[in-house]
Each structure stands twice: as C-alpha cells, then as structure tokens.
Design an enzyme around this catalytic site. Structure first.
Site, PDB file in Angstrom:
ATOM      1  N   LYS A   1       0.851  -1.184   0.000  1.00  0.00           N
ATOM      2  CA  LYS A   1       0.000   0.000   0.000  1.00  0.00           C
ATOM      3  C   LYS A   1       0.888   1.235   0.000  1.00  0.00           C
ATOM      4  O   LYS A   1       1.528   1.562   0.993  1.00  0.00           O
ATOM      5  CB  LYS A   1      -0.907   0.059   1.232  1.00  0.00           C
ATOM      6  CG  LYS A   1      -2.013   1.123   1.076  1.00  0.00           C
ATOM      7  CD  LYS A   1      -2.539   1.633   2.400  1.00  0.00           C
ATOM      8  CE  LYS A   1      -1.777   2.840   2.912  1.00  0.00           C
ATOM      9  NZ  LYS A   1      -1.916   4.057   2.044  1.00  0.00           N
TER      10      LYS A   1
ATOM     11  N   GLU B   1       9.993   1.621  10.820  1.00  0.00           N
ATOM     12  CA  GLU B   1      10.916   2.753  10.775  1.00  0.00           C
ATOM     13  C   GLU B   1      10.078   4.019  10.806  1.00  0.00           C
ATOM     14  O   GLU B   1       9.209   4.217   9.960  1.00  0.00           O
ATOM     15  CB  GLU B   1      11.802   2.693   9.539  1.00  0.00           C
ATOM     16  CG  GLU B   1      12.783   1.513   9.544  1.00  0.00           C
ATOM     17  CD  GLU B   1      13.689   1.469  10.758  1.00  0.00           C
ATOM     18  OE1 GLU B   1      13.949   2.538  11.349  1.00  0.00           O
ATOM     19  OE2 GLU B   1      14.130   0.362  11.128  1.00  0.00           O
TER      20      GLU B   1
ATOM     21  N   CYS C   1      12.937  11.594   7.139  1.00  0.00           N
ATOM     22  CA  CYS C   1      13.026  11.177   8.535  1.00  0.00           C
ATOM     23  C   CYS C   1      14.443  11.336   9.066  1.00  0.00           C
ATOM     24  O   CYS C   1      14.648  11.418  10.279  1.00  0.00           O
ATOM     25  CB  CYS C   1      12.539   9.747   8.698  1.00  0.00           C
ATOM     26  SG  CYS C   1      13.400   8.545   7.667  1.00  0.00           S
TER      27      CYS C   1
ATOM     28  N   GLU D   1       9.163  16.339  15.841  1.00  0.00           N
ATOM     29  CA  GLU D   1       9.520  16.265  14.428  1.00  0.00           C
ATOM     30  C   GLU D   1       8.660  17.240  13.630  1.00  0.00           C
ATOM     31  O   GLU D   1       7.431  17.208  13.705  1.00  0.00           O
ATOM     32  CB  GLU D   1       9.321  14.845  13.909  1.00  0.00           C
ATOM     33  CG  GLU D   1       9.811  14.655  12.483  1.00  0.00           C
ATOM     34  CD  GLU D   1       9.700  13.223  12.007  1.00  0.00           C
ATOM     35  OE1 GLU D   1      10.589  12.785  11.265  1.00  0.00           O
ATOM     36  OE2 GLU D   1       8.727  12.543  12.382  1.00  0.00           O
TER      37      GLU D   1
END
Length: 480
Positions: free
Chosen positions: A175, A250, A284, A381
C-alpha cells in the site's frame, strides 16, 4: 485535460476497485492534477492478500537465480525510463529534479543489488560435532508480506522493501502513500514486464485505515514492514501483535548535527544546510537540530543563514528547493515556526511563505537560533525545512543534548578531533552515526534503522539485514 485514471494491480492484472470512489493526486508546485487513484475497500485489500497467498508457494520454490534474473530485468527497464520516472516523481511529490533523479537511480541500484543477492540465499554449511554427519541451515522466505510506505521517498522506500522481499521468495502486498503513488505504478510496470509471476506483487491504493488496516490485521500476512510516523507505527505494532506477524517499523526522527570547536565552519554549514533543507526537509533523517560549540556559534549561524537565503525556491523541475507535499504539511510547518517564535527562539531567517508566482505549498528555509533543548521545535519532528541551532559550552553537553530526544534515528558530528569523533560514535543514541557527513543519505548495502521511538528495534532495513527480516531458517542434521 482529464486526469489519468489509475487502477490497482492484483494477481498480475490492472484491476478496478470495488469502490467507485477515487482520490486525486496533484502537483504540490502548482495544483495541477497528476492522476486519479481508487479509494480502495477492505475487499480490494483482501483480494490482493489472497492473490499473494495463492502465488506464494510457487514463488518460494522458484530458484534464487531465476528470481534474481527477474529483478535484474526490472532494474534495466526502470533504468531505461529513469528520466521520465524522475520527472513524474518531482511532479507528484515536489522535490527538486536532481533529488528525484537520485532517488530513481537508488531504486535501480537496489533492484540490481538484490538481484545478485537472490543467488546466495541457500543457507550455510556448519561443522558437526560428531563423525559421519552433516550440519547445515536452509534459508526460506517468511511468507506473505505487507508493505506500507510513505510519500517522501515514494519509489526508493517501496523498492528497498519490495526488492529483498521478492529476492527471498516472498509474495508482496503493497500500500503506497496516497500523496505520491504514481511512481509505485511505474515500478510495478517494470516488475510486470520483467516477468514477475501473477500474484507475487500486488498494489492497492487507498486509506491507511481501510487498506492499511486490512493488511496489518490479516491473519494470512506473515510480516509487515512499515515506514511512517511514530503514531501510526504504534497502531501497526498493536495490530501485528494480534496476529503474531513479524514487524519492522521505521518511524520519526529529530536528528542532531554536533558542530565542535575544531570543526571547519564552512564545511559544517554545507553539511547542516544540505541535511536540513534538502528534499525540503521532508526526510526522517533530515538535520533538525544543530548543536554548536559557543566558540564558533555566531560564525556558524551567520553561515547557515547565508546558505538558506541563497537557496532558490520554486517548482522542483526548476529550483533548488521545491514545495511541501500537501497544504496540510505546509500548515504544520508554519504552526511549528509560530510556536518557535512564541517560545522565545530567535528567527534568523525564513519563517514564512515566499512571494512566488506559483500556487504551491512553499515555505522559506528557516533557521532558529538561541534554541533550548526543552523547546517544542527542538523536541518534536517538524518534517519541513526548519533547523534549530542550540549553543553548548563543551562536548559532553553537546552529546547530552543530542540524546535529549524521544527519537534516535540519525546523528552527525562535524569535527577535526579524532577523540571526539570516536566518543560521539560510542555515546550518541542513534542507529545511524556519521562523522563529517550530513544526517541524510544512506548506502544501500549496510543496515538502516533507528533507536528509541524511531524504530521497532527489531530488524534493520537494507543490505543483508534487509534480507534477514524477510527470511527464516531451518537447521538440518544429517547422520549417515
């Protein structure tokens, strides 16, 4: 011009969704329509899983060199189309064309790499303790795997998950992220034309809750590899725990670059600037915190401000730094900038929307100084081109602040002091540690993964570690 209508890929065919609903992918640089994709249902995901289940045994029993040959052909097909695919990537995700071209080449290289690795997955011979006997291991695929991938590296990450899975003999249900699924279709076309058997690789577009939730909770899925936010990663972890599926997560990062008193400041500025503002900060592993010794602090801040102000902002096909992928991502970045101002950090440059003759999701590369480690912009973040510069008085304080985070993905130290470089490697809490290099950028043949909330800390990705996640082993004792 009417939007191109895309479909799902299931059991070797491009098939319509059971749903009549679609979603539109637009160019973040100007809002032009790229394509329409099916907003697939749970039934569509179920159909893809069943196709993978039906194809699994035959693919697992296909000799490794034959599996590798298919990946090698797919790599060649993608390489032939690299320029067109890179332009498509830029148009749907927004990153600069040079960055998109590098990403497509990375996908090509990954396919070639695992094509060769497929021939070496038989197992190992070991020395038995007794006479007249043999002892060996046999490597086997884990089974049917579900892959859920993000939008920021929309062809590299799907490839670095799918290639080792396929090389090892697993059937795949993928997906892709709804913001940038078009290049996954281009990858799929290459695998299809390379001769991948029906049902071995399946792609279903749609929402995370509907399609992703069906995949992660399905009893027939043996392993799940996910890259995305920590919040969604926790949902995936909980879902997998119900079925017993193997997981690889992750997730986020708040990556530090420590600049010591011995650092070459011009070099440090280039390293931090490219790590912070490359791919519009939407990585990231992006450099989010620059932790700088007070003796070189002002010089570094001045240099980083100049670096940011010299970047050309605009459509990725033309400029150094493209737009953010969606309006919501842009709004999130602007909200964090407002929080930084409210908390007392000094806005050195950027912080707003540039005045461009384009209807895109643009934000200026932003530098905050006088940031304290407890501030929100130093802890959460942001996923945009914003870097917080934090002053420190010594190396030990720098390492302590680098570790003052819920995340532990990538970290860098810029120094000419060999002792400090090695101490940083020993003491920093990160899965990827770099010396005099930016926090972004990865070699494909070594493990990648994080610590703390950046990862499930189970299996790493890429290289041989990527194969470990998608394989299991038997130990065979033979007494003759």
């Amino acid at each position: 011009m009417a939007a191109q209508q895309r479909t799902n890929y299931c059991n070797g065919e491009w098939v319509e969704s059971e749903s009549t609903e679609t979603f539109t992918v637009t160019n973040p640089a100007d809002q032009s329509v790229i394509a329409e994709f099916p907003k697939s249902t749970a039934a569509d995901a179920e159909r893809a899983v069943q196709a993978a289940v039906d194809a699994q045994d035959a693919w697992a029993n296909t000799p490794g060199p034959e599996r590798g040959a298919i990946l090698r052909r797919a790599a060649g097909l993608l390489e032939d189309r690299a320029d067109d695919v890179a332009e498509t990537l830029t148009r749907e995700e927004g990153k600069a064309l040079a960055e998109a071209s590098g990403e497509v080449q990375r996908a090509v290289d990954i396919l070639y790499y695992y094509a060769e690795k497929a021939s070496d997955l038989a197992g190992d011979a070991k020395a038995p303790s007794g006479r007249d006997s043999r002892l060996r291991t046999v490597t086997e695929p884990v089974g049917v795997v579900g892959l859920i991938t993000p939008w920021n590296y929309p062809i590299a990450i799907p490839t670095w998950k799918a290639a080792p899975a396929l090389a090892a003999g697993n059937a795949v249900v993928l997906k892709p992220a709804s913001q940038a699924p078009t290049v996954v279709h281009e990858l799929t076309k290459c695998l299809d034309e390379a001769g991948l058997p029906d049902g071995v690789f399946n792609v279903v577009t749609g929402s995370g809750s509907e399609v992703g939730g069906t995949i992660t909770s399905h009893e027939a899925i043996d392993a799940i590899s996910f890259t995305g936010s920590s919040a969604v990663g926790e949902i995936v972890r909980d879902s997998a725990s119900e079925t017993g599926a193997r997981i690889q997560l992750e997730m986020g990062g708040k990556n530090p670059a420590v600049v010591t008193s011995s650092a070459d400041i011009d070099e440090a500025v280039d390293i931090v600037g490219s790590g912070a503002f490359g791919v519009t900060g939407q990585a990231c592993t992006a450099t989010s915190r620059a932790i700088v010794h007070e003796s070189v602090y002002e010089e570094f801040v001045d240099g980083l401000v100049e670096y940011a102000e010299n970047l050309e902002i605009g459509p990725g096909l033309e400029a150094d730094m493209g737009p953010q992928v969606t309006e919501s991502e842009l709004e999130g970045t602007l909200e964090y900038i407002e929080v930084g101002n409210e908390e007392g950090a000094t806005l050195e440059t950027g912080g707003g929307v540039p005045d461009l003759d384009a209807d895109g999701h643009y934000v200026e590369p932003t530098v905050f100084s006088d940031v304290e480690s407890s501030m929100t912009i130093a802890q959460e973040e942001i996923f945009g081109p914003v870097v917080s510069v934090i002053p420190v008085s010594d190396f030990d304080e720098a390492v302590a602040i680098a570790n003052d985070s819920q995340y532990g993905l990538s970290a860098s130290v810029i120094t000419d002091d060999l002792s400090q470089a090695n101490r940083f490697v020993d003491d920093v809490e990160a899965g990827v540690v770099k010396i005099n290099e930016k926090t972004t950028g990865l070699e494909l043949h070594v493990p990648f993964g994080g610590m703390k909330n950046s990862s499930s800390e189970t299996w790493r990705e890429q290289g041989d570690a990527g194969l470990d996640f998608f394989t299991t082993s038997k130990t065979v004792y033979l007494n003759y």
